[in-house]
Design an enzyme around this catalytic site. Structure first.
Site, PDB file in Angstrom:
ATOM      1  N   CYS A 134     177.353 -43.141 106.250  1.00 38.30           N
ATOM      2  CA  CYS A 134     176.434 -42.251 106.964  1.00 38.30           C
ATOM      3  C   CYS A 134     175.156 -43.001 107.294  1.00 38.30           C
ATOM      4  O   CYS A 134     174.810 -43.973 106.635  1.00 38.30           O
ATOM      5  CB  CYS A 134     176.145 -40.991 106.142  1.00 38.30           C
ATOM      6  SG  CYS A 134     175.556 -41.304 104.470  1.00 38.30           S
ATOM      7  N   CYS A 191     173.138 -43.195 102.449  1.00 39.16           N
ATOM      8  CA  CYS A 191     173.070 -43.368 103.903  1.00 39.16           C
ATOM      9  C   CYS A 191     172.207 -44.586 104.251  1.00 39.16           C
ATOM     10  O   CYS A 191     171.283 -44.925 103.512  1.00 39.16           O
ATOM     11  CB  CYS A 191     172.471 -42.117 104.555  1.00 39.16           C
ATOM     12  SG  CYS A 191     173.589 -40.697 104.460  1.00 39.16           S
TER      13      CYS A 191
END
Ligand code: C8R
Length: 241
Positions: free
Chosen positions: A163, A82
């Protein structure tokens, strides 16, 4: 059968498959999985190479579908951490210079499948099991050809899997800094998942000496609107040093 002439491959307007395509695919797969990212050394490069060939051999390059690439996508699945996804549009060189220095950031070419396919061209033929080294459809011009479908498919997956805060490097020295017909504008922004991606940060870079401020341009405003409709926050920075 002996004596039967080999079928002639169809002729297209674009350049043919990159010479030594199968060997390059295999070599790049080994380089990436054994040298660059040994945490992926369990990947089976022979299988990956075969899945790539199976995606387009013996098929009309103008009738390619996302499904053709599914087995290849499954074999090359990979997690990008992420906050480390970097998109780009008309700024490939700068974006990749940046990820070379900033090794924890990932463009699609810094993932296995993007690394394997970057800069290559390929196509098969509906009437032959051979690779067409002579010519291929001009990408995105003659039809939705196999290379075009490939980049759409892998770019979609790259965006879906993103993400955290994601980044994009854009080119502020061209009129369409945000181009809704580019892969970034057509595929990637629509496949970001708002529940996983709160913010997209744009870094608009200009040629040296060009002091325009593209963050306030109408094309960037289009991008801002699309993202706000999708509940993704947008920030924009001109010429970050
Ligand atoms: N992406 C798309 N196309 C890619 C690519 C890639 O990672 N890598 C290569 N080599 N290509 P552009 P864009 C090839 O117009 O359309 C992903 C393809 O031939 O400057 O917005 C990536 O994640 C393709 O037609 O940019 C990135 O965020 C051109 O280069 C965007 O999509 C695309 O060059 C970039 O695609």
């Amino acid at each position: 059968l002996w004596g039967l002439p080999a079928p002639k491959l169809k002729e297209w307007d674009g350049k043919g498959t990159t010479p030594n395509f199968p060997e390059i695919v295999l070599g790049r797969c080994y380089t990436y999985t054994k040298v660059l990212r040994p945490e992926l050394s369990h990947k089976d490069c022979r299988k990956i190479g075969k899945a790539f060939m199976d995606a387009f051999l013996s098929k009309d390059p103008c009738s390619s579908t996302e499904r053709d690439y599914q087995p290849l996508l499954e074999l090359t699945n990979q997690t990008v951490p992420c906050n480390k996804t970097l998109f780009w549009s008309k700024s490939s060189e700068l974006a990749h210079q940046y990820t070379t220095v900033q090794q924890e950031m990932f463009t699609l070419e810094n993932t296995l499948l993007g690394y394997i396919a970057d800069g290559l061209n390929w196509c098969g033929d509906a009437d032959s099991s051979e690779i067409n080294y002579g010519s291929c459809p001009k990408m995105g011009k003659q039809c939705n050809d196999t290379v075009f479908v490939f980049w759409n498919t892998v770019s979609q997956r790259f965006a879906e899997n993103a993400c955290g805060v994601v980044q994009v490097v854009l080119n502020g020295s061209i009129s369409n800094t945000f181009n809704k017909n580019s892969t970034f504008g057509r595929v990637e922004i629509y496949n970001l998942r708002p529940e996983k991606v709160p913010t997209l940060q744009a870094w608009v870079m200009h040629d040296i000496g060009d002091r325009s401020v593209a963050c306030s341009s109408s094309s960037i405003n289009d991008l801002k609107l699309i993202l706000s409709n999708r509940n993704i926050k947008f920030t924009c920075h001109d010429n970050y040093r």
